[in-house]
Write an enzyme that holds these catalytic residues in place. Structure first.
Site, PDB file in Angstrom:
ATOM      1  N   HIS A 170       0.670  -1.380  -0.102  1.00 12.93           N
ATOM      2  CA  HIS A 170       0.051   0.029   0.016  1.00 12.93           C
ATOM      3  C   HIS A 170       0.866   1.451  -0.142  1.00 12.93           C
ATOM      4  CE1 HIS A 170      -4.057   1.358   0.635  1.00 12.93           C
ATOM      5  NE2 HIS A 170      -3.731   2.493   1.326  1.00 12.93           N
ATOM      6  N   ASP A 174      -3.423   7.299  -2.119  1.00 16.85           N
ATOM      7  CA  ASP A 174      -4.430   6.678  -2.759  1.00 16.85           C
ATOM      8  C   ASP A 174      -4.179   5.941  -4.285  1.00 16.85           C
ATOM      9  OD1 ASP A 174      -7.151   6.369  -3.166  1.00 16.85           O
ATOM     10  OD2 ASP A 174      -7.823   8.273  -3.327  1.00 16.85           O
ATOM     11  N   GLY A 175      -4.923   5.294  -4.650  1.00 19.54           N
ATOM     12  CA  GLY A 175      -4.958   4.773  -6.072  1.00 19.54           C
ATOM     13  C   GLY A 175      -4.306   3.263  -6.040  1.00 19.54           C
ATOM     14  N   TYR A 205     -13.654 -10.520  -4.795  1.00 18.30           N
ATOM     15  CA  TYR A 205     -12.420 -10.003  -5.046  1.00 18.30           C
ATOM     16  C   TYR A 205     -11.639  -9.131  -3.772  1.00 18.30           C
ATOM     17  CZ  TYR A 205      -8.892  -6.281  -6.830  1.00 18.30           C
ATOM     18  OH  TYR A 205      -7.826  -5.716  -6.938  1.00 18.30           O
TER      19      TYR A 205
END
Length: 249
Positions: free
Chosen positions: A172, A176-177, A208
């Site tokens: 991570h 964001d994204g 998922y």
């Protein structure tokens, strides 16, 4: 015949009639540009429909009543998708590629964080597992791409793509994204090895997300889920190209 053997069987059938190059490559790129952009953004809560995404990206027409951020998410993803296809000339994914792709995704949304690792702690809502500490991010990302170089050939191509997705998501690295980028990198290595893209439809979001969380303990179901998405893209391409199912299936 297991799942991966079936994927390779379908790949061979497609390659024999329509090699993954030239005109077919252009058609594949254009065909998946809208569906991958729409689906990947929808998985993250973007409310643009697939038709609205197509009109925005291909015709340059804005959609009334939609947030400006959602429009920039679609345009940014399309730009990052185009960048992804520039990586076909070499069989590798680098840290520089990753930062450039994130920059393309987010430069019009948040120019200060686009293409830069996060500088603050992060928590993934709904997950019981912590993400990488800020102080460890540079080393973890270098380790990730060292793993990619050294271990790629130890996996089946589809398994490697799913592993790259999983490992980036667990780190991570961005504010964001991360999900969008993980899916782009996954598909980048798939197309480098001549495979169809893995498109995850929004209707499968719960499965998922659940399998990705489970992958902290056992990643086989998640890898198989990604493999099923590749197989589904192959089936779709064979239907569009009028290629019959292999008799050996």
């Amino acid at each position: 015949m297991n799942l991966y053997e079936k994927i390779d069987l379908y790949k061979t059938a497609i390659d024999e009639l329509h090699p993954f190059e030239g005109e077919l490559l252009t058609q594949i790129r254009n065909y998946f540009r809208i569906s991958l952009t729409w689906s990947s953004n929808a998985l993250e809560g973007n409310t643009l429909t697939e038709i609205e995404t197509k009109v925005l990206i291909e015709d340059g027409l804005t959609v009334g009543g939609k947030a400006l951020r959602e429009i920039f998410e679609a345009l940014g993803h399309a730009n990052a998708y185009d960048l992804m296809f520039t990586l076909l000339s070499r069989r590798e994914i680098t840290e520089a590629d990753t930062l450039a792709m994130h920059r393309a995704l987010y430069k019009d949304i948040d120019s200060k964080t686009a293409g830069r690792y996060r500088d603050r702690s992060a928590i993934i809502t709904g997950s019981q597992y912590p993400v990488c500490k800020v102080s460890c991010l540079p080393d973890e990302m270098k380790n990730l791409f060292s793993w990619a170089v050294n271990e790629r050939d130890h996996y089946r191509p589809v398994e490697f793509a799913a592993q790259l997705h999983k490992r980036l998501a667990f780190i991570h690295p961005f504010a964001d994204g991360n999900g969008r980028l993980a899916r782009l990198l996954m598909n980048a290595v798939l197309i480098q090895d001549g495979y169809m893209l893995a498109v995850i439809p929004p209707k499968l979001r719960r499965e998922y997300v659940s399998l990705l969380e489970q992958a902290h303990r056992d990643d086989r179901p998640f890898v198989e889920f990604i493999a099923e998405r590749v197989l589904e893209s192959e089936r779709e391409m064979m239907r569009l190209l009028h290629i019959p199912r292999p008799s050996a299936e």
